[in-house]
Design an enzyme around this catalytic site. Structure first.
Site, PDB file in Angstrom:
ATOM      1  N   ASP A   6       1.082  -1.275   0.178  1.00 22.54           N
ATOM      2  CA  ASP A   6      -0.053   0.154   0.041  1.00 22.54           C
ATOM      3  C   ASP A   6       1.016   1.158   0.059  1.00 22.54           C
ATOM      4  O   ASP A   6       1.352   1.546   0.961  1.00 22.54           O
ATOM      5  CB  ASP A   6      -0.784   0.104   1.335  1.00 22.54           C
ATOM      6  CG  ASP A   6      -1.654   1.234   1.650  1.00 22.54           C
ATOM      7  OD1 ASP A   6      -1.864   2.129   0.300  1.00 22.54           O
ATOM      8  OD2 ASP A   6      -2.416   1.359   2.408  1.00 22.54           O
ATOM      9  N   LYS A  69       2.767  11.697  -3.010  1.00 27.62           N
ATOM     10  CA  LYS A  69       1.745  10.633  -3.718  1.00 27.62           C
ATOM     11  C   LYS A  69       0.670  11.659  -4.423  1.00 27.62           C
ATOM     12  O   LYS A  69       0.258  11.609  -5.404  1.00 27.62           O
ATOM     13  CB  LYS A  69       1.150   9.670  -3.086  1.00 27.62           C
ATOM     14  CG  LYS A  69      -0.094   8.928  -3.715  1.00 27.62           C
ATOM     15  CD  LYS A  69      -0.430   7.785  -2.765  1.00 27.62           C
ATOM     16  CE  LYS A  69      -1.567   6.803  -3.278  1.00 27.62           C
ATOM     17  NZ  LYS A  69      -2.351   6.049  -2.426  1.00 27.62           N
ATOM     18  N   GLU A 168      -7.231   0.659  -4.703  1.00 31.51           N
ATOM     19  CA  GLU A 168      -7.343   0.551  -3.093  1.00 31.51           C
ATOM     20  C   GLU A 168      -8.718  -0.173  -2.690  1.00 31.51           C
ATOM     21  O   GLU A 168      -8.499  -0.968  -1.723  1.00 31.51           O
ATOM     22  CB  GLU A 168      -6.855   1.917  -2.350  1.00 31.51           C
ATOM     23  CG  GLU A 168      -5.660   2.022  -2.790  1.00 31.51           C
ATOM     24  CD  GLU A 168      -5.203   3.677  -2.532  1.00 31.51           C
ATOM     25  OE1 GLU A 168      -6.264   4.234  -1.880  1.00 31.51           O
ATOM     26  OE2 GLU A 168      -3.970   4.035  -2.519  1.00 31.51           O
ATOM     27  N   ASP A 190     -13.165   5.132   1.260  1.00 31.40           N
ATOM     28  CA  ASP A 190     -11.470   5.049   1.577  1.00 31.40           C
ATOM     29  C   ASP A 190     -11.145   6.811   1.448  1.00 31.40           C
ATOM     30  O   ASP A 190     -10.825   7.290   0.559  1.00 31.40           O
ATOM     31  CB  ASP A 190     -10.798   4.555   0.147  1.00 31.40           C
ATOM     32  CG  ASP A 190      -9.428   4.311   0.378  1.00 31.40           C
ATOM     33  OD1 ASP A 190      -8.821   5.274   1.635  1.00 31.40           O
ATOM     34  OD2 ASP A 190      -8.580   3.808  -0.158  1.00 31.40           O
TER      35      ASP A 190
END
Length: 613
Positions: A6, A69, A168, A190
């Site tokens: 992850d 990210k 994800e 999420d």
């Protein structure tokens, strides 16, 4: 061994399945959450990564990179709001990719991610006792092609083969073992440090199918931290002066203090915001009610994608059987209550929301390594693409080849032809978006198919195929079917789209649909008229049987259609097309008879045409 990773905005995790049970590697501080932080210390050849880098963040703010990210696969125009917030320097390469400056080095977000991946790889090898060369890596469901490509590049830079990129939310379903459901509709909510995704999946007898996905790649826990700092900024400026906020050390320290306060207010009704900078200390008691007020605008931004995702899936909230919480930011009580009110049920959060995606990645890695036993069972994953993909066709309109929310991996093709006699090449312009016109969509790539036989317009057969692999990477192939001449491109755009832009594209497609369709129909009518005029003139030159009276009527109809080409009235233009068709009936019969005679002589059927490029 294939590991699951992850690769997160705030923290990253790495794990595997051992004897049917998940195991996550731990960092130096004993936590499975490895900070996605990289610090370049002056004079040191290699950077510090992970928990030690996070400690050094306040000491070396200008050369400590975090939340990278957010910027992977993007350009400066997509991240403008963060340039004045984060303490490190930004620039942009010639191909419009974001760059970070670290002393004498210039680094891309992919390079920073590669340092994080190398650190994870080292931890896993030390604790699992095996060499790590392959990994399954998760990304937000709304990551576009550029962001996925940039993630794969980070793996290459870290000498790590990314064998599969999975969304994800899909990984979360794997972690919860929802493949055991005979039938159910699952909403995966999420909310991580930097991104938000909402996906709705259908689980039927071990098969996961993503029905719809939406999200925001610039919304997460970092924004809550920023909201705290913004709310307290007037008091800080009043006490310390306005200059404090311009210092990188001050901004870094303020965001760190805000993160600490946010975590404390998750468990307590009130907590202290404590900020020490340049020998001065600021303290302020903050209640959870105040914090909720500060982040309410962010909660409102969560609502739109959730409602949009329900609409895209064709479901209403009452049909959702399970709601899964993923990401550390879902620990915030206001987030959980907001989710409950949106979906009308309490969410599932029995697995640590920080670890659930990594566990799911480990499950997928276990499947790919051929060890389906233990907790994985037999299952199939079906993800979707968030935006339609197509090519430009004559007149500046878009021919969609793969539609939004199509299940991946997927391949689709359409056959086109040429519009001009003797055309020996065609330009293939690949587009992404929901609008009917080229100008309203995003340009992904251009390439040229050469070597087409110089035949009459409408005779060449050009097949354009879109292939989207399991990682969501797009390959486009064009082939002239008669000769086998080929050309292809892997879409690797220089920069991606911010989610606000994607959402605006979807909104524009809906709001401007009627106008777009009217414009498209008008352009298509003009293209049709142009083709008919070409064909009619060409036929008149060849035909010797049409009478002078019929020829004069045809020429008059041609003149009227040429004048109508500039009209904005599609119905008027169509009426002139029909008038020319009526005038050329006799001519068409003559040509048909001639074509039949020729076909009988050569034993070949008359030519047929498709859409034109």
């Amino acid at each position: 061994m294939i590991v699951g990773i992850d690769l997160g905005t705030t923290h990253s995790l790495i794990g595997r399945i051992e004897a049917g049970r998940p195991r996550l590697a731990k960092g130096e501080d004993g936590s499975t959450l490895i900070p996605s932080v990289v610090t370049f210390v002056p004079g040191e050849p290699e950077p510090v990564v992970g928990s030690q880098a996070k400690v050094l963040r306040s000491q070396f703010p200008a050369t400590t990179f975090y939340s990278s990210k957010r910027f992977i696969g993007l350009g400066l125009c997509d991240v403008a709001r963060w340039i004045d917030v984060l303490p490190f320097d930004f620039s942009e390469s010639n191909d419009q990719i974001v760059l970070f400056k670290a002393q004498s080095r210039t680094l891309t977000p992919s390079a920073i991610a590669a340092y994080v991946l190398r650190n994870l790889k080292s931890l896993a090898e030390a604790q699992f006792g095996e060499t790590v060369t392959k990994a399954v890596v998760t990304v937000p469901a709304y990551f576009n092609d550029a962001q996925r490509q940039a993630t794969k590049l980070a793996g290459e830079l870290a000498n790590l083969e990314i064998v599969r990129i999975i969304n994800e939310p899909t990984a979360a379903c794997l972690a919860y073992g929802l493949e055991k459901k005979n039938l159910g509709h699952v909403a995966v909510f999420d909310l991580g440090g930097g991104t938000f995704d909402i996906s709705i999946l259908r689980a039927v007898d071990g098969v996961f199918e993503v029905l719809a996905t939406q999200g925001d790649t610039a919304l997460g826990g970092d924004d809550m931290d920023l909201a705290i700092v913004d709310a307290l900024r007037p008091e800080l400026c009043a006490q310390w002066g306005t200059h404090w906020a311009r210092a990188p050390e001050a901004r870094t320290a303020a965001l760190t203090a805000a993160e600490t306060l946010k975590k404390a207010l998750t468990d307590f009704e009130s907590a202290e915001f404590s900020l020490t900078c340049e020998g001065k200390t600021f303290k302020r008691q903050v209640t959870r009610t105040q914090f909720n007020q500060w982040i309410t605008p962010l909660m409102e931004k969560l609502e739109g994608p959730c409602l949009g995702c329900l609409k895209d899936s064709g479901l209403n909230a009452s049909q959702i059987t399970d709601v899964i919480l993923v990401g550390g930011s879902t620990r915030v009580p206001l987030v959980r209550s907001h989710v409950s009110s949106l979906f009308g049920r309490d969410p599932i959060c029995t697995i640590n929301p920080d670890e659930v995606v990594a566990l799911g990645a480990a499950v997928q890695a276990n499947i790919l390594s051929g060890q389906e036993g233990g907790m994985t069972g037999d299952m199939l994953l079906l993800d979707v693409i968030p935006l339609s993909l197509g090519i430009e066709t004559l007149g500046g309109v878009v021919s969609k080849i793969v539609h939004r929310n199509s299940t991946i991996p997927v391949s689709a093709s359409q056959t086109f032809t040429t519009h001009v006699d003797g055309q020996v090449s065609v330009d293939i312009h690949v587009l992404q978006g929901e609008r009917e016109l080229v100008s309203g969509n995003r340009s992904l790539a251009r390439f040229q198919l050469k070597g087409i036989p110089p035949l009459p317009a409408g005779v060449p057969k050009i097949e354009v195929e879109f292939i989207i692999d399991a990682n969501g990477i797009l390959n486009v192939r064009a082939m002239e079917l008669r000769t086998g001449t080929r050309a292809a491109v892997t879409v690797n755009p220089t920069f991606g789209l911010s989610d606000e832009t994607v959402e605006q594209m979807l909104s524009d497609a809906f709001e401007l649909a009627e106008s777009d369709f009217n414009t498209r129909f008008l352009l298509e009518a003009r293209t049709e008229a142009d083709g008919i005029l070409r064909a009619t003139r060409k036929s008149l030159e060849k035909d010797a049987l049409t009478s002078d009276l019929e020829r004069s009527k045809i020429l008059a109809a041609i003149g009227e259609l040429e004048e109508a080409m500039s009209s904005e009235d599609r119905q008027f233009l169509k009426s002139k097309i029909e008038a020319l068709n009526q005038a050329t009936q006799g001519l068409a019969e003559n040509l048909l008879n001639a074509a039949v005679r020729e076909a009988l002589q050569t034993n070949q059927p008359p030519n047929q045409t498709e859409g034109s490029l």
